[in-house]
Motif scaffolding. Sequence first.
Motif, PDB file in Angstrom:
ATOM      1  N   CYS A  71       0.841  -1.199   0.000  1.00  0.00           N
ATOM      2  CA  CYS A  71       0.000   0.000   0.000  1.00  0.00           C
ATOM      3  C   CYS A  71       0.869   1.239   0.000  1.00  0.00           C
ATOM      4  O   CYS A  71       1.993   1.227   0.499  1.00  0.00           O
ATOM      5  CB  CYS A  71      -0.949   0.023   1.195  1.00  0.00           C
ATOM      6  SG  CYS A  71      -0.151   0.315   2.771  1.00  0.00           S
TER       7      CYS A  71
ATOM      8  N   SER B 144      -0.995  -1.252  -9.265  1.00  0.00           N
ATOM      9  CA  SER B 144      -1.941  -0.144  -9.160  1.00  0.00           C
ATOM     10  C   SER B 144      -3.006  -0.295 -10.230  1.00  0.00           C
ATOM     11  O   SER B 144      -2.703  -0.725 -11.351  1.00  0.00           O
ATOM     12  CB  SER B 144      -1.208   1.186  -9.350  1.00  0.00           C
ATOM     13  OG  SER B 144      -2.109   2.270  -9.239  1.00  0.00           O
TER      14      SER B 144
ATOM     15  N   LYS C 232      -5.660   5.011 -11.510  1.00  0.00           N
ATOM     16  CA  LYS C 232      -4.710   5.849 -10.773  1.00  0.00           C
ATOM     17  C   LYS C 232      -3.705   6.452 -11.763  1.00  0.00           C
ATOM     18  O   LYS C 232      -2.519   6.187 -11.713  1.00  0.00           O
ATOM     19  CB  LYS C 232      -3.984   5.028  -9.711  1.00  0.00           C
ATOM     20  CG  LYS C 232      -4.891   4.323  -8.725  1.00  0.00           C
ATOM     21  CD  LYS C 232      -5.157   5.178  -7.538  1.00  0.00           C
ATOM     22  CE  LYS C 232      -5.809   4.515  -6.357  1.00  0.00           C
ATOM     23  NZ  LYS C 232      -6.860   3.606  -6.494  1.00  0.00           N
TER      24      LYS C 232
ATOM     25  N   ALA D  48      -0.505   8.203 -10.693  1.00  0.00           N
ATOM     26  CA  ALA D  48       0.536   7.308 -10.187  1.00  0.00           C
ATOM     27  C   ALA D  48       1.450   6.818 -11.308  1.00  0.00           C
ATOM     28  O   ALA D  48       2.641   6.603 -11.085  1.00  0.00           O
ATOM     29  CB  ALA D  48      -0.082   6.122  -9.464  1.00  0.00           C
TER      30      ALA D  48
ATOM     31  N   GLY E  84      -4.999  -2.990 -14.423  1.00  0.00           N
ATOM     32  CA  GLY E  84      -4.010  -2.139 -13.790  1.00  0.00           C
ATOM     33  C   GLY E  84      -2.630  -2.389 -14.354  1.00  0.00           C
ATOM     34  O   GLY E  84      -2.474  -2.859 -15.484  1.00  0.00           O
TER      35      GLY E  84
END
Length: 150
Positions: free
Chosen positions: A73, A109, A113, A116, A140
């Motif tokens: 995380c 991820s 996102k 990111a 992802g």
Amino acid sequence: MSEIVYRQIDQTLKDKIISIHGDWITQHCCLCIEEGSYAVAALLNEEIVGFAGINSAELPPPLNGCFDAFINCIEVDERFQRHGIGRHLIGMLESWAKAYGYRQIRAWSSEDKVAAIHMWYALNYGMCPSIEVHDVIIKGYVYAKILNPA
């Protein structure tokens, strides 16, 4: 103005993070504080504004017995995003994992996102599209970076 302080997460800080962010942290083993794992928090005046954690992950066959670090995380409070906190947290995870002797560090991820993606590229991570299948299909990317070349 106060500065961000970075601190290794202990059980008290972990409990505080769980009380704020929810039990998903425990359910997904995101902030382990055991051997082979490392977790760190970013604090501003004792307010948690970000946190990240890595666990060891065994590689699949034929690499049985080989382990690397997996970023379980990384969370930065929306009010503090784009201030370098995420990069700093990842840098701390990388330094720890490299010193621990892990060959590489990985992360995953979801494709939503988008911000990111740019961060991972700027931190010299390679990326590969990936699909996670649980109750639903989640598209992802897997990110990886060599820490200790052979």
